[in-house]
Design a protein around this motif. Structure first.
Motif, mmCIF file in Angstrom:
data_model
loop_
_atom_site.group_PDB
_atom_site.id
_atom_site.type_symbol
_atom_site.label_atom_id
_atom_site.label_comp_id
_atom_site.label_asym_id
_atom_site.label_seq_id
_atom_site.Cartn_x
_atom_site.Cartn_y
_atom_site.Cartn_z
ATOM 1 N N TYR A 129 0.834 -1.194 0.000
ATOM 2 C CA TYR A 129 0.000 0.000 0.000
ATOM 3 C C TYR A 129 0.874 1.251 0.000
ATOM 4 C CZ TYR A 129 -3.799 -3.151 1.392
ATOM 5 O OH TYR A 129 -4.717 -4.163 1.438
ATOM 6 N N LEU A 130 0.245 2.380 -0.301
ATOM 7 C CA LEU A 130 0.949 3.656 -0.244
ATOM 8 C C LEU A 130 0.991 4.210 1.178
ATOM 9 C CD1 LEU A 130 -0.541 5.405 -3.410
ATOM 10 C CD2 LEU A 130 1.679 4.264 -3.185
ATOM 11 N N GLY A 131 -0.014 3.870 1.984
ATOM 12 C CA GLY A 131 -0.063 4.385 3.346
ATOM 13 C C GLY A 131 -0.218 5.896 3.353
ATOM 14 N N ASN A 132 0.709 6.581 4.010
ATOM 15 C CA ASN A 132 0.701 8.044 4.027
ATOM 16 C C ASN A 132 1.279 8.634 2.748
ATOM 17 O OD1 ASN A 132 -0.280 7.741 6.577
ATOM 18 N ND2 ASN A 132 1.512 8.559 7.632
ATOM 19 N N GLY A 133 1.873 7.775 1.928
ATOM 20 C CA GLY A 133 2.430 8.239 0.667
ATOM 21 C C GLY A 133 3.728 7.580 0.269
ATOM 22 N N GLY A 134 4.512 7.146 1.243
ATOM 23 C CA GLY A 134 5.828 6.581 0.956
ATOM 24 C C GLY A 134 5.889 5.075 0.943
ATOM 25 N N GLY A 135 4.747 4.422 1.104
ATOM 26 C CA GLY A 135 4.715 2.966 1.146
ATOM 27 C C GLY A 135 4.401 2.470 2.542
ATOM 28 N N GLU A 137 2.525 -1.145 4.959
ATOM 29 C CA GLU A 137 1.889 -2.457 5.018
ATOM 30 C C GLU A 137 0.374 -2.337 5.139
ATOM 31 O OE1 GLU A 137 3.349 -5.550 4.729
ATOM 32 O OE2 GLU A 137 5.076 -4.344 4.121
ATOM 33 N N HIS A 138 -0.096 -1.104 5.307
ATOM 34 C CA HIS A 138 -1.517 -0.909 5.555
ATOM 35 C C HIS A 138 -2.105 0.166 4.645
ATOM 36 C CE1 HIS A 138 -0.964 -3.351 9.138
ATOM 37 N NE2 HIS A 138 0.057 -2.564 9.472
ATOM 38 N N PHE A 139 -3.393 0.018 4.340
ATOM 39 C CA PHE A 139 -4.145 0.999 3.569
ATOM 40 C C PHE A 139 -4.108 2.344 4.282
ATOM 41 C CE2 PHE A 139 -8.118 3.268 2.743
ATOM 42 C CZ PHE A 139 -8.245 3.189 1.365
ATOM 43 N N GLY A 140 -3.897 3.429 3.524
ATOM 44 C CA GLY A 140 -3.809 4.747 4.134
ATOM 45 C C GLY A 140 -4.414 5.837 3.282
ATOM 46 N N GLY A 141 -4.206 7.067 3.722
ATOM 47 C CA GLY A 141 -4.798 8.215 3.051
ATOM 48 C C GLY A 141 -4.352 8.385 1.613
ATOM 49 N N ALA A 142 -3.086 8.078 1.335
ATOM 50 C CA ALA A 142 -2.595 8.221 -0.038
ATOM 51 C C ALA A 142 -3.249 7.201 -0.960
ATOM 52 C CB ALA A 142 -1.076 8.067 -0.071
ATOM 53 N N ASP A 143 -3.550 6.014 -0.438
ATOM 54 C CA ASP A 143 -4.246 5.005 -1.243
ATOM 55 C C ASP A 143 -5.650 5.497 -1.614
ATOM 56 O OD1 ASP A 143 -2.393 2.521 -1.078
ATOM 57 O OD2 ASP A 143 -2.589 3.163 1.001
ATOM 58 N N LEU A 144 -6.341 6.048 -0.628
ATOM 59 C CA LEU A 144 -7.695 6.537 -0.872
ATOM 60 C C LEU A 144 -7.693 7.675 -1.889
ATOM 61 C CD1 LEU A 144 -10.695 6.556 -0.227
ATOM 62 C CD2 LEU A 144 -10.207 7.959 1.778
ATOM 63 N N ALA A 145 -6.775 8.631 -1.715
ATOM 64 C CA ALA A 145 -6.717 9.772 -2.625
ATOM 65 C C ALA A 145 -6.317 9.351 -4.032
ATOM 66 C CB ALA A 145 -5.732 10.810 -2.083
ATOM 67 N N PHE A 146 -5.342 8.461 -4.132
ATOM 68 C CA PHE A 146 -4.887 8.013 -5.453
ATOM 69 C C PHE A 146 -5.981 7.235 -6.170
ATOM 70 C CE2 PHE A 146 -2.458 4.926 -8.140
ATOM 71 C CZ PHE A 146 -2.031 5.853 -9.082
ATOM 72 N N ALA A 147 -6.716 6.408 -5.426
ATOM 73 C CA ALA A 147 -7.813 5.649 -6.036
ATOM 74 C C ALA A 147 -8.911 6.583 -6.526
ATOM 75 C CB ALA A 147 -8.374 4.640 -5.043
ATOM 76 N N ALA A 148 -9.205 7.634 -5.745
ATOM 77 C CA ALA A 148 -10.252 8.575 -6.140
ATOM 78 C C ALA A 148 -9.906 9.262 -7.447
ATOM 79 C CB ALA A 148 -10.460 9.615 -5.039
ATOM 80 N N LEU A 149 -8.646 9.603 -7.635
ATOM 81 C CA LEU A 149 -8.211 10.266 -8.869
ATOM 82 C C LEU A 149 -8.022 9.253 -9.996
ATOM 83 C CD1 LEU A 149 -5.650 12.754 -7.299
ATOM 84 C CD2 LEU A 149 -7.838 13.341 -8.341
ATOM 85 N N GLY A 150 -7.373 8.145 -9.685
ATOM 86 C CA GLY A 150 -7.101 7.141 -10.711
ATOM 87 C C GLY A 150 -8.347 6.464 -11.236
ATOM 88 N N GLY A 151 -9.420 6.483 -10.446
ATOM 89 C CA GLY A 151 -10.657 5.856 -10.895
ATOM 90 C C GLY A 151 -11.185 6.449 -12.183
ATOM 91 N N TRP A 152 -10.972 7.765 -12.376
ATOM 92 C CA TRP A 152 -11.443 8.417 -13.605
ATOM 93 C C TRP A 152 -10.693 7.927 -14.837
ATOM 94 C CZ3 TRP A 152 -15.766 10.976 -14.098
ATOM 95 C CH2 TRP A 152 -16.369 11.520 -12.956
ATOM 96 N N LEU A 153 -9.531 7.352 -14.637
ATOM 97 C CA LEU A 153 -8.732 6.873 -15.763
ATOM 98 C C LEU A 153 -8.935 5.386 -16.020
ATOM 99 C CD1 LEU A 153 -5.442 8.697 -14.714
ATOM 100 C CD2 LEU A 153 -7.154 9.493 -16.362
ATOM 101 N N LEU A 154 -9.477 4.662 -15.018
ATOM 102 C CA LEU A 154 -9.611 3.212 -15.136
ATOM 103 C C LEU A 154 -11.055 2.728 -14.987
ATOM 104 C CD1 LEU A 154 -6.424 2.506 -13.049
ATOM 105 C CD2 LEU A 154 -6.719 1.941 -15.468
ATOM 106 N N LEU A 155 -11.964 3.607 -14.569
ATOM 107 C CA LEU A 155 -13.404 3.348 -14.529
ATOM 108 C C LEU A 155 -13.777 1.999 -13.904
ATOM 109 C CD1 LEU A 155 -14.429 4.710 -18.048
ATOM 110 C CD2 LEU A 155 -14.544 5.892 -15.833
ATOM 111 N N PRO A 156 -13.385 1.756 -12.652
ATOM 112 C CA PRO A 156 -13.828 0.512 -12.002
ATOM 113 C C PRO A 156 -15.346 0.485 -11.868
ATOM 114 C CG PRO A 156 -12.807 2.008 -10.423
ATOM 115 C CD PRO A 156 -12.556 2.585 -11.768
ATOM 116 N N PRO A 157 -15.976 -0.682 -11.963
ATOM 117 C CA PRO A 157 -17.444 -0.770 -11.978
ATOM 118 C C PRO A 157 -18.120 -0.140 -10.761
ATOM 119 C CG PRO A 157 -16.465 -2.853 -12.657
ATOM 120 C CD PRO A 157 -15.334 -1.994 -12.162
#
Length: 221
Positions: A129-135, A137-157
């Motif tokens: 996971y990205l965690g806070n941003g640098g990597g 072992e756990h899901f973190g804020g950077a994962d949530l933010a990146f998924a929110a932005l990246g979703g527009w490029l990958l259109l998950p169902p």
């Protein structure tokens, strides 16, 4: 990053819905829900990845007849107003110059998206996971933010948790060739697979009260 993208995570962690948080922005909502993101990653998402995704995504949406309207998740009355305003003022056409959607900016945006997906892929080579941003072992804020932005490029169902019918976007042959090419490229990267994995494994669905469901739908677009 939209408040709607943080909503399910907030509910999952027992926090109040984001629209009850005194008008806080998305980063404030994220922090309230117990997530952190380091300053460097936040700056990168705010000033480079976010604007680049918006320019690229809106350029492609505006290029497909009726697509901008189909992205809306409001009720009948709000959509009536949407149609009237769009007919009178051509708001979608006005948004191109306001968002600096030009060939030059689009070329730069695509380059920035590729570069950041590459950098995040490198981080994910050594951490799940990205965690806070640098990597981490756990899901973190950077994962949530990146998924929110990246979703527009990958259109998950399940990108909008049902607020928008994503099945209408399943046929990528209806998209401009530029979008199809970047989509095919990004989904094969480690970062792209991470976005899809997060939506599949971490996008929790919850049963909302009727008024809460309506509000979620209203902000999801």
């Amino acid at each position: 990053l939209s408040p709607a993208h943080t909503h399910v995570t907030c509910v999952h962690h027992g926090s109040p819905p984001p629209w009850a948080l005194d008008g806080r922005n998305s980063w404030g909502i994220l922090q309230h829900c117990g997530f952190e993101i380091d300053g460097e990653t936040r700056e990168l998402f705010d000033t480079v990845l976010g604007p680049s995704v918006r320019q690229f995504a809106y350029h492609n949406v505006f290029s497909m007849p009726g697509a901008y309207r189909r992205l809306q998740s409001s009720g009948p009355f709000e959509m009536y107003l949407f149609d009237v305003i769009e007919r009178l003022f051509r708001v979608s056409q006005m948004m191109r110059p306001l968002m600096a959607i030009t060939p030059e900016h689009l070329e730069k945006a695509v380059g920035s998206i590729r570069e950041i997906f590459g950098s995040i892929s490198t981080t994910l080579c050594t951490a799940p996971y990205l965690g806070n941003g640098g990597g981490s072992e756990h899901f973190g804020g950077a994962d949530l933010a990146f998924a929110a932005l990246g979703g527009w490029l990958l259109l998950p169902p399940n990108m909008h948790a049902g607020a928008v019918d994503m099945s209408q976007w399943a046929d990528l042959t209806k998209f401009p060739e530029q979008y199809q090419q970047l989509y095919a490229e990004l989904k094969e990267t480690r970062a792209g697979r991470h976005v899809l994995k997060l939506y599949e494994e971490e996008r929790h669905f919850v049963e909302l009260e009727a008024t809460e469901r309506e509000t979620t739908a209203a902000v999801a677009a």
